[in-house]
Write an enzyme that holds these catalytic residues in place. Structure first.
Site, short mmCIF file in Angstrom:
data_model
loop_
_atom_site.label_atom_id
_atom_site.label_comp_id
_atom_site.label_asym_id
_atom_site.label_seq_id
_atom_site.Cartn_x
_atom_site.Cartn_y
_atom_site.Cartn_z
N TYR A 87 0.81 -1.23 0.00
CA TYR A 87 0.00 0.00 0.00
C TYR A 87 0.84 1.27 0.00
O TYR A 87 2.00 1.26 0.31
CB TYR A 87 -1.06 0.00 1.09
CG TYR A 87 -0.71 -0.09 2.54
CD1 TYR A 87 0.56 0.04 3.05
CD2 TYR A 87 -1.76 -0.31 3.47
CE1 TYR A 87 0.81 -0.03 4.41
CE2 TYR A 87 -1.52 -0.39 4.83
CZ TYR A 87 -0.23 -0.26 5.29
OH TYR A 87 0.01 -0.34 6.64
N GLU A 88 0.18 2.34 -0.42
CA GLU A 88 0.80 3.65 -0.67
C GLU A 88 1.98 3.54 -1.65
O GLU A 88 3.00 4.20 -1.50
CB GLU A 88 1.22 4.31 0.65
CG GLU A 88 0.00 4.63 1.51
CD GLU A 88 0.26 5.60 2.61
OE1 GLU A 88 1.11 6.49 2.44
OE2 GLU A 88 -0.41 5.49 3.64
N GLY A 89 1.78 2.69 -2.65
CA GLY A 89 2.78 2.48 -3.68
C GLY A 89 3.54 1.20 -3.46
O GLY A 89 4.26 1.06 -2.48
#
Length: 380
Positions: free
Chosen positions: A362-364
């Site tokens: 998550y978040e990239g």
């Protein structure tokens, strides 16, 4: 370069450590099993100022630096990553975005409640077909003059059902591509806004992760953050800071697993001695400790860049990429050091291993971080 924490930072670290031990540790296994959101603990974190750490005190925040924020994230994550991700999202993605790019009226109406923990927020970017490819937004916000009509679905939203304020990324003008994307403040309870089912996850099971459905939701134009078409830039800049929080979370997961493994290795005996005296185990501990320290320096460098007004796109990507890899490697080794007990929930390390995986996603994802880093290398 000074690596010494200030007296204030040491006090913040101790406060976070005490809270994690006294408030998060009791019941953490049960919350994981039941996928129970730590509502009571989140409320107390708000009272301690952990949900608006970097927000200006005029808006109810603590006015602290990013280093202090990563310290708190690490300490909380050593015990319960499901609780720490609430702190990360509320601070890095929601409060920071509102304070940095919102207008005064938006800050007064939303930021003050978010910073004090009266309510919590959610950041809504991912979709069924727009995870790593954030430009492929299918959620639309049709301009109707003084308002937008919002339609679409968002997936894997942290705080999905527990939030009151949602920052929703949506496509306003398809022909403009990423330059036609906007970010809208959506309130829970707006007609047409529905909360989808809760996700049954591998890790961070106490985190409240849902799909969100928007069916002709009327959003006042005053709820748009920034100029028309600013949404994609808002998302990318906000995520860059968010990666510092997730890197610190990964660091905390690794540190928590390492500390448990070290303690266990000094207690467990085989072949007439504590297992820490066997080279096979001692070398594992040495590698774990070294990698954790390296990750900590990367996290601190990214936070330092943010505090000093430097561009932190690459340093945050490097911190998240490496810290998440260290979290995964360290938790696997922690389970191995515990042997058969590592497979048992009561020893916590299997939960750390499950929680660690999401930090690479998550978040990239890790692959996206490598794109960010490599593009910078090639460009320069």
């Amino acid at each position: 370069m000074d690596f010494t924490l200030s007296e204030e930072q040491l006090m913040i670290q101790q406060a976070a450590r005490d809270f994690a031990q006294n408030e998060l540790l009791p019941g953490v296994i049960e919350r994981d099993d039941a996928q129970k959101f730590p509502a009571e603990q989140v409320k107390k974190m708000g009272e301690l100022g952990f949900l608006g750490m970097m927000v200006n005190p005029k808006y109810g925040g603590s006015g602290l630096d990013a280093i202090s924020y990563t310290i708190v994230m690490e300490e909380l994550s050593k015990i319960d990553a499901s609780a720490s991700v609430v702190v990360s999202v509320n601070n890095s993605l929601v409060c920071w975005g509102l304070e940095t790019y919102g207008n005064e009226a938006q800050k007064e109406k939303y930021l003050t409640k978010l910073a004090t923990g009266e309510v919590i927020g959610a950041f809504c970017l991912s979709e069924p077909e727009a995870g790593s490819d954030a430009t492929s937004q299918k959620t639309t916000a049709i301009d109707k003059g003084d308002h937008y009509i919002l339609n679409g679905t968002k997936n894997w939203i942290t705080n999905g059902n527990s939030a009151s304020t949602y920052l929703v990324i949506a496509q306003t003008d398809i022909e403009k591509g990423h330059k036609g994307i906007n970010v809208l403040i959506v309130e829970k309870g707006m007609p047409g806004f529905e909360i989808g089912p809760k996700e049954n996850k591998l890790g961070i099971r106490g985190s409240d992760t849902h799909s969100l459905i928007f069916n002709d939701v009327k959003v006042p134009k005053e709820n748009r953050i920034g100029a028309d078409g600013f949404g994609f830039k808002f998302a990318m800049k906000t995520l860059a800071g968010g990666r510092i929080g997730i890197a610190a979370q990964a660091l905390g997961i690794a540190s928590g697993a390492y500390e448990l493994a070290l303690k266990y290795s000094k207690e467990r005996k085989t072949f007439g001695t504590e297992i820490c005296n066997h080279q096979a185990i001692a070398f594992k501990l040495a590698d774990m400790h070294t990698k954790i320290e390296a990750a900590r320096h990367l996290v601190n460098k990214a936070a330092w860049d943010k505090d000093n007004g430097n561009n932190y796109d690459v340093s945050s990507a490097m911190a998240k990429l490496y810290a998440s890899e260290v979290a995964m490697e360290t938790t696997i080794e922690a389970v191995q050091i515990h042997g058969g007990n590592g497979f048992v929930k009561d020893y916590h390390v299997e939960r750390f291993m499950r929680d660690a995986k999401i930090t690479q996603i998550y978040e990239g994802t890790s692959e996206i971080q490598k794109i960010v880093i490599s593009r910078s290398l090639i460009k320069n």
